[in-house]
Design a protein around this motif. Sequence first.
Motif, mmCIF file in Angstrom:
data_model
loop_
_atom_site.group_PDB
_atom_site.id
_atom_site.type_symbol
_atom_site.label_atom_id
_atom_site.label_comp_id
_atom_site.label_asym_id
_atom_site.label_seq_id
_atom_site.Cartn_x
_atom_site.Cartn_y
_atom_site.Cartn_z
ATOM 1 N N PHE A 265 0.823 -1.207 0.000
ATOM 2 C CA PHE A 265 0.000 0.000 0.000
ATOM 3 C C PHE A 265 0.860 1.262 0.000
ATOM 4 C CE2 PHE A 265 -2.382 3.130 2.721
ATOM 5 C CZ PHE A 265 -3.269 3.520 1.737
ATOM 6 N N VAL A 266 1.948 1.254 0.771
ATOM 7 C CA VAL A 266 2.855 2.405 0.808
ATOM 8 C C VAL A 266 3.465 2.645 -0.567
ATOM 9 C CG1 VAL A 266 5.008 3.287 1.775
ATOM 10 C CG2 VAL A 266 3.362 2.163 3.255
ATOM 11 N N GLU A 267 3.901 1.573 -1.209
ATOM 12 C CA GLU A 267 4.463 1.700 -2.557
ATOM 13 C C GLU A 267 3.417 2.253 -3.524
ATOM 14 O OE1 GLU A 267 5.766 -2.223 -3.421
ATOM 15 O OE2 GLU A 267 7.538 -2.122 -2.127
ATOM 16 N N ILE A 269 0.987 4.319 -2.804
ATOM 17 C CA ILE A 269 0.813 5.752 -2.542
ATOM 18 C C ILE A 269 1.918 6.558 -3.220
ATOM 19 C CG2 ILE A 269 0.862 7.520 -0.745
ATOM 20 C CD1 ILE A 269 -0.529 5.573 1.102
ATOM 21 N N PHE A 270 3.156 6.118 -3.057
ATOM 22 C CA PHE A 270 4.278 6.845 -3.654
ATOM 23 C C PHE A 270 4.211 6.841 -5.178
ATOM 24 C CE2 PHE A 270 6.466 6.066 0.496
ATOM 25 C CZ PHE A 270 6.716 7.400 0.791
ATOM 26 N N ASN A 271 3.657 5.782 -5.761
ATOM 27 C CA ASN A 271 3.565 5.681 -7.214
ATOM 28 C C ASN A 271 2.200 6.097 -7.756
ATOM 29 O OD1 ASN A 271 6.194 4.266 -8.164
ATOM 30 N ND2 ASN A 271 5.559 3.060 -6.403
ATOM 31 N N ARG A 272 1.342 6.597 -6.848
ATOM 32 C CA ARG A 272 -0.010 7.035 -7.229
ATOM 33 C C ARG A 272 -0.760 5.921 -7.973
ATOM 34 N NH1 ARG A 272 0.909 12.875 -9.953
ATOM 35 N NH2 ARG A 272 2.352 11.640 -11.215
ATOM 36 N N ASP A 273 -0.626 4.713 -7.439
ATOM 37 C CA ASP A 273 -1.280 3.538 -8.029
ATOM 38 C C ASP A 273 -2.702 3.460 -7.492
ATOM 39 O OD1 ASP A 273 -1.791 1.187 -9.305
ATOM 40 O OD2 ASP A 273 0.053 0.194 -8.675
ATOM 41 N N ILE A 274 -3.622 4.151 -8.141
ATOM 42 C CA ILE A 274 -4.985 4.337 -7.639
ATOM 43 C C ILE A 274 -5.744 3.022 -7.470
ATOM 44 C CG2 ILE A 274 -7.223 5.378 -8.167
ATOM 45 C CD1 ILE A 274 -5.675 7.745 -9.355
ATOM 46 N N PRO A 275 -5.697 2.061 -8.400
ATOM 47 C CA PRO A 275 -6.425 0.798 -8.182
ATOM 48 C C PRO A 275 -6.011 0.074 -6.899
ATOM 49 C CG PRO A 275 -5.765 0.977 -10.475
ATOM 50 C CD PRO A 275 -5.092 2.093 -9.751
ATOM 51 N N VAL A 276 -4.736 0.116 -6.568
ATOM 52 C CA VAL A 276 -4.266 -0.536 -5.344
ATOM 53 C C VAL A 276 -4.809 0.197 -4.111
ATOM 54 C CG1 VAL A 276 -2.233 -1.177 -3.987
ATOM 55 C CG2 VAL A 276 -2.194 -1.384 -6.471
ATOM 56 N N ILE A 277 -4.815 1.521 -4.160
ATOM 57 C CA ILE A 277 -5.345 2.309 -3.038
ATOM 58 C C ILE A 277 -6.815 2.013 -2.817
ATOM 59 C CG2 ILE A 277 -5.774 4.653 -2.214
ATOM 60 C CD1 ILE A 277 -3.282 5.528 -3.817
ATOM 61 N N GLN A 278 -7.590 1.921 -3.899
ATOM 62 C CA GLN A 278 -9.009 1.589 -3.781
ATOM 63 C C GLN A 278 -9.197 0.205 -3.171
ATOM 64 O OE1 GLN A 278 -10.076 2.216 -7.942
ATOM 65 N NE2 GLN A 278 -11.336 3.972 -7.375
ATOM 66 N N CYS A 279 -8.391 -0.743 -3.603
ATOM 67 C CA CYS A 279 -8.482 -2.097 -3.065
ATOM 68 C C CYS A 279 -8.173 -2.111 -1.574
ATOM 69 C CB CYS A 279 -7.526 -3.017 -3.825
ATOM 70 S SG CYS A 279 -7.511 -4.722 -3.228
ATOM 71 N N TYR A 280 -7.166 -1.360 -1.168
ATOM 72 C CA TYR A 280 -6.783 -1.314 0.244
ATOM 73 C C TYR A 280 -7.933 -0.783 1.098
ATOM 74 C CZ TYR A 280 -4.221 -0.191 4.502
ATOM 75 O OH TYR A 280 -3.816 -0.121 5.808
ATOM 76 N N VAL A 281 -8.578 0.284 0.650
ATOM 77 C CA VAL A 281 -9.668 0.889 1.423
ATOM 78 C C VAL A 281 -10.823 -0.094 1.583
ATOM 79 C CG1 VAL A 281 -11.390 2.722 1.437
ATOM 80 C CG2 VAL A 281 -9.040 3.238 0.786
ATOM 81 N N VAL A 282 -11.216 -0.744 0.499
ATOM 82 C CA VAL A 282 -12.337 -1.692 0.550
ATOM 83 C C VAL A 282 -11.997 -2.878 1.448
ATOM 84 C CG1 VAL A 282 -13.740 -3.284 -0.814
ATOM 85 C CG2 VAL A 282 -13.217 -1.023 -1.715
ATOM 86 N N LEU A 283 -10.809 -3.425 1.272
ATOM 87 C CA LEU A 283 -10.406 -4.581 2.065
ATOM 88 C C LEU A 283 -10.274 -4.217 3.539
ATOM 89 C CD1 LEU A 283 -9.682 -7.544 1.808
ATOM 90 C CD2 LEU A 283 -7.305 -6.902 1.473
ATOM 91 N N ALA A 284 -9.730 -3.047 3.823
ATOM 92 C CA ALA A 284 -9.587 -2.605 5.212
ATOM 93 C C ALA A 284 -10.959 -2.456 5.870
ATOM 94 C CB ALA A 284 -8.825 -1.286 5.269
ATOM 95 N N ALA A 285 -11.923 -1.877 5.160
ATOM 96 C CA ALA A 285 -13.269 -1.713 5.694
ATOM 97 C C ALA A 285 -13.894 -3.069 6.011
ATOM 98 C CB ALA A 285 -14.139 -0.948 4.696
ATOM 99 N N CYS A 286 -13.757 -4.027 5.093
ATOM 100 C CA CYS A 286 -14.320 -5.369 5.300
ATOM 101 C C CYS A 286 -13.678 -6.057 6.505
ATOM 102 C CB CYS A 286 -14.128 -6.222 4.052
ATOM 103 S SG CYS A 286 -15.120 -5.711 2.633
ATOM 104 N N LEU A 287 -12.362 -5.966 6.614
ATOM 105 C CA LEU A 287 -11.664 -6.650 7.703
ATOM 106 C C LEU A 287 -11.999 -6.038 9.061
ATOM 107 C CD1 LEU A 287 -8.169 -7.271 6.069
ATOM 108 C CD2 LEU A 287 -9.912 -8.970 6.604
#
Length: 314
Positions: A265-267, A269-287
Motif C-alpha cells: 500500500f505504501v508503494e 501511494i508513492f507511485n499514485r497507483d490508484i487501483p491498489v489504493i481503492q483495493c486497500y480501502v475496501v479490504l480494510a473496511a471489510c476486515l
Amino acid sequence: MSSYIGKRFLAIIPMVLFATLITFILIHLSPVDPAEAYFSAAHIKPTEELLSEKRHEMGLDMPLFVQYGHAVARIAQLDFGTSYLSGKPVWQEVRLRLPATLQLALSSMCLTIVVSVLLGYGSAIYKNSWVDYLSRLLSYFGASIPQFWLGYLLIFFFSVQLDWLPVDGIGTWKHLVLPSLTLSLGLIAIYTRLLRESILEQLQESYVLYARTRGMKEKTIILKHVMKIAISPVITGLGMNLGKLLTGTIIVEQLFSWPGFGRYFVEAIFNRDIPVIQCYVVLAACLFLISNLLVDLVQMYMDPRISLKGRSVH
C-alpha cells in the motif's frame, strides 16, 4: 445466532459501499489525473493524444455516477483493475501479499494475548509487589516508546550487535520475532494495565465476597469467575486492533522489509497507483467490520447476559 450473523454480514454491505463512495469522491477531488498517474508509474512521458485515449479507456469521460456504478460492479466481482506499476491484476497481487501480513498479525496477536494475560493477572493478584512494579515499568516503557524507534533498537541489539536474528525478509520463525515484538509491545502495555485494573475492580464486587463466604478457593474464584468478566474489555480492544493488524501495519512492514499488504500500500501511494489504493480501502473496511463481528460473538460466548440485541438478559 445464525440469523444474527446473517444480519451483521448484510450490514457490512452499506458500510463498504460508503467506504467506496468516499474513496471515489476523494480520488476525483484530488489534483492527480488517473491517466497521468498511470503513465507516471510506467515511466512514460505521455502526449495529449495518449492521455485522451487512456482517459477514454478508463471511462473517465463518462458521468461520475456511471463511473461509480461501474466501479462498484467490478469490486463486487473482486475486480479492482490493473496495477499501474506492475501491470498485473490488483487482486492477484494482494492475494500474494495477504498471507505474509496474516502470519505477522496472528503471531503478534498471540504474543500480545499470552504476555498481557500473564502480566495483567500477576500484577493484579500480587498488587504492590515486585511483580506489579515490573509489570508497570514494562507497560510504561511499551506505551511511551514510538513503534519505529523500538524497531530500530531491536534491530541494533539483536541483529547488529548480537547477530541473533535476521534484520529483514520472511522465511523462518526467526524472521517473525523482531517484527512481532515491535508490533506487540505497545498493545501489551495497554492490555496489561487494562486487565490489571479490570481484575482489581471485579475483586471488589459483591459476588466475589459471596463466593468467599461460601468457602470457595481464591484461585477458583479468580480463574472461573473474575477472569471471565475482567477479560471482556481486553477482548474488545484486541478485536479493534485485529483489523488494524490484518490490513498491514505499515511502519513495521517497511522497517523490516516484510512483503505484506501494508508495504504494498505504501508503494502504491508513492507511485499514485490508484487501483491498489481503492483495493486497500475496501479490504480494510471489510476486515475491520468482520473483526468487530468476531469480537461481539466472543463477548456473547464469554458473557451469556449479553443478548443478540445487545442488551443484558436479566
